[in-house]
Design a protein around this motif. Structure first.
Motif, PDB file in Angstrom:
ATOM      1  N   ILE A  36       5.236   7.418   4.744  1.00 40.69           N
ATOM      2  CA  ILE A  36       4.003   6.746   4.699  1.00 40.69           C
ATOM      3  C   ILE A  36       3.963   5.610   5.913  1.00 40.69           C
ATOM      4  CG2 ILE A  36       2.278   5.361   3.662  1.00 40.69           C
ATOM      5  CD1 ILE A  36       3.480   6.462   0.963  1.00 40.69           C
ATOM      6  N   VAL A  62       0.074   9.701   6.419  1.00 42.74           N
ATOM      7  CA  VAL A  62       0.987  10.093   5.164  1.00 42.74           C
ATOM      8  C   VAL A  62       1.450  11.407   5.615  1.00 42.74           C
ATOM      9  CG1 VAL A  62       0.812  10.801   2.896  1.00 42.74           C
ATOM     10  CG2 VAL A  62      -0.564   8.859   3.559  1.00 42.74           C
ATOM     11  N   GLU A  73      -3.153  12.970  -2.721  1.00 39.93           N
ATOM     12  CA  GLU A  73      -4.000  11.703  -3.118  1.00 39.93           C
ATOM     13  C   GLU A  73      -4.708  11.836  -4.418  1.00 39.93           C
ATOM     14  OE1 GLU A  73      -6.494   8.470  -0.130  1.00 39.93           O
ATOM     15  OE2 GLU A  73      -6.179  10.642   0.446  1.00 39.93           O
ATOM     16  N   ASN A  74      -5.025  12.786  -4.698  1.00 42.21           N
ATOM     17  CA  ASN A  74      -5.982  13.097  -5.959  1.00 42.21           C
ATOM     18  C   ASN A  74      -5.071  13.586  -7.129  1.00 42.21           C
ATOM     19  OD1 ASN A  74      -5.362  15.533  -5.023  1.00 42.21           O
ATOM     20  ND2 ASN A  74      -7.447  16.140  -5.035  1.00 42.21           N
ATOM     21  N   VAL A 118       5.448  12.739  -1.502  1.00 47.66           N
ATOM     22  CA  VAL A 118       4.649  11.724  -1.670  1.00 47.66           C
ATOM     23  C   VAL A 118       3.553  12.525  -2.604  1.00 47.66           C
ATOM     24  CG1 VAL A 118       2.470  10.138  -0.751  1.00 47.66           C
ATOM     25  CG2 VAL A 118       4.688  10.466   0.234  1.00 47.66           C
ATOM     26  N   ARG A 170       2.923   6.030  -5.363  1.00 44.48           N
ATOM     27  CA  ARG A 170       2.905   5.993  -6.803  1.00 44.48           C
ATOM     28  C   ARG A 170       4.307   5.662  -7.341  1.00 44.48           C
ATOM     29  NH1 ARG A 170      -0.946   9.549  -5.623  1.00 44.48           N
ATOM     30  NH2 ARG A 170      -3.098   9.185  -6.702  1.00 44.48           N
ATOM     31  N   PRO A 185       0.804  -1.207   0.055  1.00 48.20           N
ATOM     32  CA  PRO A 185       0.070  -0.142  -0.031  1.00 48.20           C
ATOM     33  C   PRO A 185       1.035   1.149  -0.116  1.00 48.20           C
ATOM     34  CG  PRO A 185      -0.071  -1.098   2.194  1.00 48.20           C
ATOM     35  CD  PRO A 185       0.585  -2.078   1.011  1.00 48.20           C
ATOM     36  N   ALA A 186       2.003   1.231   0.592  1.00 45.89           N
ATOM     37  CA  ALA A 186       2.857   2.364   0.779  1.00 45.89           C
ATOM     38  C   ALA A 186       3.373   2.853  -0.826  1.00 45.89           C
ATOM     39  CB  ALA A 186       4.104   2.277   1.699  1.00 45.89           C
ATOM     40  N   ARG A 199       1.832   1.854  -3.623  1.00 43.61           N
ATOM     41  CA  ARG A 199       0.441   2.312  -4.303  1.00 43.61           C
ATOM     42  C   ARG A 199       0.266   3.679  -3.872  1.00 43.61           C
ATOM     43  NH1 ARG A 199      -3.229  -3.062  -3.321  1.00 43.61           N
ATOM     44  NH2 ARG A 199      -2.241  -4.087  -5.050  1.00 43.61           N
ATOM     45  N   ARG A 200       0.392   4.391  -2.849  1.00 45.89           N
ATOM     46  CA  ARG A 200       0.148   5.630  -2.230  1.00 45.89           C
ATOM     47  C   ARG A 200       1.282   6.635  -2.750  1.00 45.89           C
ATOM     48  NH1 ARG A 200      -0.533   9.883  -2.066  1.00 45.89           N
ATOM     49  NH2 ARG A 200      -1.407  11.130  -0.662  1.00 45.89           N
ATOM     50  N   ASP A 240      -2.651  -1.276   6.115  1.00 42.82           N
ATOM     51  CA  ASP A 240      -3.427  -0.120   5.929  1.00 42.82           C
ATOM     52  C   ASP A 240      -2.600   0.968   6.194  1.00 42.82           C
ATOM     53  OD1 ASP A 240      -6.384  -1.067   5.416  1.00 42.82           O
ATOM     54  OD2 ASP A 240      -6.151  -2.096   7.272  1.00 42.82           O
ATOM     55  N   ILE A 241      -2.713   1.887   5.494  1.00 47.78           N
ATOM     56  CA  ILE A 241      -2.049   3.067   5.732  1.00 47.78           C
ATOM     57  C   ILE A 241      -2.595   3.924   6.911  1.00 47.78           C
ATOM     58  CG2 ILE A 241      -1.353   5.566   4.664  1.00 47.78           C
ATOM     59  CD1 ILE A 241      -1.468   4.162   2.031  1.00 47.78           C
TER      60      ILE A 241
END
Length: 118
Positions: free
Chosen positions: A70, A65, A112-113, A109, A33, A27-28, A30-31, A61-62
């Protein structure tokens, strides 16, 4: 595998730690990218042993951030006793990863959007 077990037939803690690191990195990445590197193991608690025949599941689970980091919580469960299955939490940990670029340097990082902004 036998090489991952101690003399009592329980899985070595180091094997569990390596798998927790892999599970937390997913998940790290993915978040972030992109690439991440583990920078700290904030906590790690072994609650019960994992034995030969246990089916092991890792849930990550994150939880936080930061600008470049993360933090991920990983919980590990074992299903045992095939005749009357029970599931028990065997390990929980919290690790922090840092986003890195292709050269291995820290990077921010993305928001998120970020994908929606392009």
């Amino acid at each position: 595998m036998p090489a991952d077990l101690n003399q009592n037939g329980d899985v070595f803690g180091g094997w569990v730690m390596a798998q927790v690191d892999v599970a937390g990195a997913i998940p790290a990445m993915r978040r972030a990218r992109g690439r991440v590197a583990t920078v700290s193991v904030n906590s790690f608690q072994f609650k019960q042993a994992i034995s030969v025949g246990d089916v092991v599941s890792f849930y990550a689970d994150i939880v936080r951030v930061g600008n470049t980091s993360i933090t991920v919580k990983v919980e590990v469960f074992a299903e045992r006793n095939h005749a009357a299955p029970i599931t028990v939490k065997v390990t929980e940990a919290e690790l922090t990863y840092v986003a890195i670029d292709a050269a291995g340097n820290k990077r921010e990082v993305p928001p998120e959007n970020a994908a929606e902004m392009e």
